[in-house]
Design an enzyme around this catalytic site. Structure first.
Site, PDB file in Angstrom:
ATOM      1  N   HIS A  89       0.848  -1.199   0.000  1.00 18.33           N
ATOM      2  CA  HIS A  89       0.000   0.000   0.000  1.00 18.33           C
ATOM      3  C   HIS A  89       0.887   1.255   0.000  1.00 18.33           C
ATOM      4  O   HIS A  89       0.697   2.160  -0.821  1.00 18.33           O
ATOM      5  CB  HIS A  89      -0.904  -0.047   1.240  1.00 18.33           C
ATOM      6  CG  HIS A  89      -1.760   1.167   1.451  1.00 18.33           C
ATOM      7  ND1 HIS A  89      -3.120   1.142   1.271  1.00 18.33           N
ATOM      8  CD2 HIS A  89      -1.446   2.427   1.841  1.00 18.33           C
ATOM      9  CE1 HIS A  89      -3.608   2.349   1.529  1.00 18.33           C
ATOM     10  NE2 HIS A  89      -2.608   3.150   1.890  1.00 18.33           N
ATOM     11  N   GLU A  90       1.864   1.266   0.883  1.00 17.05           N
ATOM     12  CA  GLU A  90       2.776   2.419   0.964  1.00 17.05           C
ATOM     13  C   GLU A  90       3.629   2.541  -0.296  1.00 17.05           C
ATOM     14  O   GLU A  90       3.938   3.644  -0.738  1.00 17.05           O
ATOM     15  CB  GLU A  90       3.678   2.315   2.203  1.00 17.05           C
ATOM     16  CG  GLU A  90       2.936   2.314   3.541  1.00 17.05           C
ATOM     17  CD  GLU A  90       2.071   3.550   3.754  1.00 17.05           C
ATOM     18  OE1 GLU A  90       2.394   4.620   3.211  1.00 17.05           O
ATOM     19  OE2 GLU A  90       1.041   3.414   4.441  1.00 17.05           O
TER      20      GLU A  90
ATOM     21  N   HIS B  29       1.683   4.436  -2.918  1.00 15.92           N
ATOM     22  CA  HIS B  29       1.858   5.885  -2.749  1.00 15.92           C
ATOM     23  C   HIS B  29       3.226   6.309  -3.271  1.00 15.92           C
ATOM     24  O   HIS B  29       3.349   7.296  -3.996  1.00 15.92           O
ATOM     25  CB  HIS B  29       1.807   6.263  -1.260  1.00 15.92           C
ATOM     26  CG  HIS B  29       0.465   6.126  -0.614  1.00 15.92           C
ATOM     27  ND1 HIS B  29      -0.663   6.707  -1.132  1.00 15.92           N
ATOM     28  CD2 HIS B  29       0.084   5.509   0.537  1.00 15.92           C
ATOM     29  CE1 HIS B  29      -1.692   6.445  -0.326  1.00 15.92           C
ATOM     30  NE2 HIS B  29      -1.262   5.715   0.687  1.00 15.92           N
TER      31      HIS B  29
ATOM     32  N   ASP C 120      -6.137   8.555   3.592  1.00 20.83           N
ATOM     33  CA  ASP C 120      -5.840   8.984   2.225  1.00 20.83           C
ATOM     34  C   ASP C 120      -7.017   9.750   1.633  1.00 20.83           C
ATOM     35  O   ASP C 120      -6.833  10.717   0.888  1.00 20.83           O
ATOM     36  CB  ASP C 120      -5.548   7.767   1.343  1.00 20.83           C
ATOM     37  CG  ASP C 120      -4.339   6.992   1.847  1.00 20.83           C
ATOM     38  OD1 ASP C 120      -3.390   7.635   2.332  1.00 20.83           O
ATOM     39  OD2 ASP C 120      -4.349   5.753   1.755  1.00 20.83           O
TER      40      ASP C 120
END
Ligand code: ZN
Length: 279
Positions: free
Chosen positions: A58-59, A62, A156
């Site tokens: 997930h990170e 980004h 987010d």
């Protein structure tokens, strides 16, 4: 003593595990085992590793978009309640902020789908325990995506919401509204945690965290706007802040340590067009 251990490097970004996560890992593993209904810690441990791999991905979602937009990502830190991507040179355009913010939940949604299909496939092959573990990972990723899309800080969705509203309202007012939504959601969660049947301590902790983080994001932007200067950048989900400007947040989105405008990419014109239509 170092507070975190490097476990690898992806896209040139060091992935580090905070010392507290090593301590909490057996607890998280046994919790997942009990959720799965297995007595063996093996499946819980596999689930916990899958969970934190999902958080790291997930990170990285980004981070990948951030790098494409001219940011640099210093490291991804995994902590017991999530992950943090520490970013520098953030884009000043709201559209880029929204794209970076959306990339994390997009990865989680994709993982949810992949794990779901994988668990069906493995279940059909008769590997029941493995299929159930992967099925739970699918559900966790779906929850991670949906939770992070709440239009509120420090999630987010709060950043996407602010980016959407900034051209109309200005950054400060857009932040104020996103923070207000966050605090309202936090109060609903808090009331539900205490009065919604069984007392839910972890939901209460999440509620308190969201309430405080939403407020601190607004105060940070207020400070930024009053100085029109960003000493260490306040894009990333708020406090508590370590002396060198690192933000420790969770369920953690990502964080910046300084900001600068990004160079334009080839695909910017297309995105500009889409962004105009979307808004
Ligand atoms: Zn995120």
């Amino acid at each position: 003593m170092a507070s975190s251990t490097k476990i690898g490097t992806v896209l040139g970004i060091p992935i580090r595990v905070h010392i507290t996560l090593w301590i909490f890992l057996p607890l998280i593993a046994s919790h997942i085992s009990s959720v799965l209904g297995f007595t063996s810690l093996f499946w819980g441990l596999l689930g916990a590793i899958g969970l934190f791999t999902s958080v790291a991905l997930h990170e990285l979602g980004h981070s990948y978009v951030a790098i494409r937009k001219g940011c640099s990502v210093r490291e991804i830190l995994l902590v017991p309640f999530g992950g943090i991507a520490k970013m520098q040179h953030l884009p000043s355009r709201p559209r880029d902020e929204a794209l970076i913010a959306a990339a994390g939940p997009a990865v989680s949604l994709m993982l949810a789908l992949v794990f779901h299909l994988l668990s069906r496939f493995i279940g059909a092959a008769g590997l029941y325990a493995l299929a159930v573990t992967i099925y739970v990972l699918s559900a966790i990723n779906l929850m991670l995506a949906l939770f992070n899309l709440l239009p509120s800080f420090p999630m987010d969705g709060g950043r996407i919401f602010r980016a959407w509203m900034t051209p109309k309202l200005g950054r400060l007012e857009a932040t104020r509204r996103a923070a207000k939504i966050g605090q309202t959601i936090a109060i609903v969660f808090g009331v539900w945690a205490v009065f919604g049947g069984r007392f839910n301590l972890s939901l209460l902790a999440i509620a308190i965290f969201i309430y405080m983080a939403a407020g601190s994001e607004y105060r940070a932007v207020q400070l930024q706007e009053s100085f029109k200067y960003r000493p260490f950048g306040v894009w990333g989900g708020g406090v508590p802040r370590e002396p060198e400007g690192n933000v420790i947040v969770g369920p953690a989105p990502y964080e910046q340590t300084s900001s600068a405008s990004s160079p334009r990419n080839d695909d910017d014109d297309l995105f500009d067009e889409l962004w105009r239509r979307w808004r």
